[in-house]
Design a protein around this motif. Structure first.
Motif, PDB file in Angstrom:
ATOM      1  N   THR A 151       0.818  -1.377  -0.106  1.00 29.33           N
ATOM      2  CA  THR A 151       0.069  -0.132   0.068  1.00 29.33           C
ATOM      3  C   THR A 151       0.819   1.357  -0.133  1.00 29.33           C
ATOM      4  N   ALA A 152       0.411   2.309  -0.453  1.00 27.14           N
ATOM      5  CA  ALA A 152       1.152   3.569  -0.672  1.00 27.14           C
ATOM      6  C   ALA A 152       1.416   4.082   0.616  1.00 27.14           C
ATOM      7  N   ALA A 153       0.455   4.110   1.696  1.00 27.32           N
ATOM      8  CA  ALA A 153       0.700   4.653   2.951  1.00 27.32           C
ATOM      9  C   ALA A 153       1.489   3.869   3.556  1.00 27.32           C
ATOM     10  N   ALA A 154       1.688   2.598   3.705  1.00 31.66           N
ATOM     11  CA  ALA A 154       2.918   1.762   4.247  1.00 31.66           C
ATOM     12  C   ALA A 154       4.298   1.981   3.540  1.00 31.66           C
ATOM     13  N   VAL A 155       4.265   2.126   2.458  1.00 27.40           N
ATOM     14  CA  VAL A 155       5.415   2.596   1.605  1.00 27.40           C
ATOM     15  C   VAL A 155       6.039   4.010   2.158  1.00 27.40           C
ATOM     16  N   THR A 156       5.000   4.815   2.349  1.00 30.99           N
ATOM     17  CA  THR A 156       5.338   6.129   2.684  1.00 30.99           C
ATOM     18  C   THR A 156       5.847   6.153   4.038  1.00 30.99           C
ATOM     19  N   SER A 157       5.157   5.571   4.869  1.00 30.05           N
ATOM     20  CA  SER A 157       5.347   5.552   6.162  1.00 30.05           C
ATOM     21  C   SER A 157       6.943   5.002   6.554  1.00 30.05           C
ATOM     22  N   TRP A 158       7.240   3.805   5.920  1.00 27.50           N
ATOM     23  CA  TRP A 158       8.456   3.203   6.151  1.00 27.50           C
ATOM     24  C   TRP A 158       9.718   4.088   5.447  1.00 27.50           C
ATOM     25  N   LEU A 159       9.436   4.667   4.318  1.00 29.64           N
ATOM     26  CA  LEU A 159      10.336   5.320   3.542  1.00 29.64           C
ATOM     27  C   LEU A 159      10.672   6.746   4.575  1.00 29.64           C
ATOM     28  N   THR A 160       9.482   7.528   4.899  1.00 28.59           N
ATOM     29  CA  THR A 160       9.526   8.708   5.780  1.00 28.59           C
ATOM     30  C   THR A 160      10.566   8.369   6.846  1.00 28.59           C
ATOM     31  N   GLU A 161       9.924   7.309   7.541  1.00 32.25           N
ATOM     32  CA  GLU A 161      11.009   7.027   8.985  1.00 32.25           C
ATOM     33  C   GLU A 161      12.137   6.885   8.803  1.00 32.25           C
ATOM     34  N   ALA A 162      12.703   6.026   7.641  1.00 33.18           N
ATOM     35  CA  ALA A 162      14.137   5.819   7.201  1.00 33.18           C
ATOM     36  C   ALA A 162      14.737   7.086   7.063  1.00 33.18           C
ATOM     37  N   ALA A 163      13.925   8.020   6.135  1.00 23.24           N
ATOM     38  CA  ALA A 163      14.675   9.345   5.797  1.00 23.24           C
ATOM     39  C   ALA A 163      14.832  10.294   6.921  1.00 23.24           C
ATOM     40  N   THR A 164      13.898  10.449   7.741  1.00 20.32           N
ATOM     41  CA  THR A 164      14.050  11.249   8.932  1.00 20.32           C
ATOM     42  C   THR A 164      15.363  10.819   9.841  1.00 20.32           C
ATOM     43  N   GLN A 165      15.302   9.200  10.072  1.00 22.03           N
ATOM     44  CA  GLN A 165      16.501   8.897  10.860  1.00 22.03           C
ATOM     45  C   GLN A 165      17.591   9.134  10.222  1.00 22.03           C
ATOM     46  N   ILE A 166      18.007   9.145   9.142  1.00 25.35           N
ATOM     47  CA  ILE A 166      19.302   9.722   8.499  1.00 25.35           C
ATOM     48  C   ILE A 166      19.311  11.180   8.477  1.00 25.35           C
ATOM     49  N   GLY A 167      18.425  11.883   8.887  1.00 24.79           N
ATOM     50  CA  GLY A 167      18.751  13.399   8.695  1.00 24.79           C
ATOM     51  C   GLY A 167      18.059  14.202   7.935  1.00 24.79           C
ATOM     52  N   GLN A 168      17.258  13.640   6.760  1.00 21.61           N
ATOM     53  CA  GLN A 168      16.533  14.294   5.712  1.00 21.61           C
ATOM     54  C   GLN A 168      15.294  15.006   6.481  1.00 21.61           C
ATOM     55  N   PRO A 169      15.221  16.134   5.868  1.00 26.87           N
ATOM     56  CA  PRO A 169      13.752  16.948   6.381  1.00 26.87           C
ATOM     57  C   PRO A 169      12.626  16.326   6.159  1.00 26.87           C
ATOM     58  N   TYR A 170      11.589  16.277   7.031  1.00 29.29           N
ATOM     59  CA  TYR A 170      10.369  15.639   6.652  1.00 29.29           C
ATOM     60  C   TYR A 170       9.618  15.941   5.495  1.00 29.29           C
ATOM     61  N   ARG A 171       9.464  17.263   5.067  1.00 30.42           N
ATOM     62  CA  ARG A 171       8.791  17.846   4.103  1.00 30.42           C
ATOM     63  C   ARG A 171       9.259  17.372   2.940  1.00 30.42           C
ATOM     64  N   GLU A 172      10.854  17.552   2.585  1.00 30.51           N
ATOM     65  CA  GLU A 172      11.450  16.932   1.461  1.00 30.51           C
ATOM     66  C   GLU A 172      11.178  15.594   1.274  1.00 30.51           C
ATOM     67  N   ALA A 173      11.474  14.851   2.427  1.00 36.60           N
ATOM     68  CA  ALA A 173      11.451  13.565   2.175  1.00 36.60           C
ATOM     69  C   ALA A 173      10.113  13.003   1.666  1.00 36.60           C
TER      70      ALA A 173
END
Length: 193
Positions: A151-173
């Protein structure tokens, strides 16, 4: 009237002498004699109640005696290690969704290698390559979303969490993931069984 006062004295003295940490064996002994004591106290209370009802006592006196007797009777009927009030119903208990549970769920579905590989790509990207790795991961997983595997929601959630953990800004991610999912939707694919 005397029976009610005597009854309340017995219950109060019993509650003071009881211990809150009753061992299981002591609890069994307590349950053997407890009902006899409760039955004797109930007979005494009922006798006192009959005398009280037949006597010429004003209404406020009867209500006051009733208000005192109810909590005392409730206390007499409960075990020493349980409160008088208790929950009437318990709702369903849900298990907290953690990363480990998600990983196990993905492993059972057969799509875990693809998802974990893409999340690893994002997590191990160099400092100036986070956005590029996130875009490539979202394109690859966007293909699985378009194929109906995720599902798009699950993928978005997983990738957003991974991106914010490495320091990428939330909106940009979020913008990068949305762009990658749109690009991946153009070429849907399914996981081979």
């Amino acid at each position: 009237m005397f029976a009610i006062v005597f009854f309340s004295f017995l219950i109060v003295s019993r509650s003071r002498t009881s211990t809150s940490g009753v061992a299981p064996r002591a609890r069994q002994r307590q349950s053997r004699w407890r009902w006899w004591v409760v039955a004797a106290l109930a007979v005494m209370a009922l006798t006192g109640l009959l005398v009280f009802l037949l006597a010429d006592v004003p209404l406020w006196g009867r209500l006051l005696a009733f208000a005192v007797a109810v909590p005392l009777l409730a206390r007499a009927g409960r075990p020493t290690d349980k409160p008088i009030t208790d929950r009437v119903s318990t709702g369903p208990r849900y298990r907290k969704l953690t990363a480990e549970l998600v990983r196990r769920g993905l492993l059972s579905c057969g799509i875990s290698r693809a998802v974990l590989g893409e999340l690893q790509r994002v997590a191990s990207s160099p400092p100036h390559g986070h956005n590029n790795a996130l875009y490539l991961a979202s394109v690859a997983l966007g293909q699985l979303v378009a194929g109906g595997e995720l599902t798009a929601a699950a993928v978005t959630s997983w990738l957003t969490e991974a991106a914010t953990q490495i320091g990428q800004p939330y909106r940009e991610a979020q913008r990068t993931i949305a762009s990658g999912l749109r690009a991946g939707a153009r070429r849907p694919r399914k996981v081979a069984a």
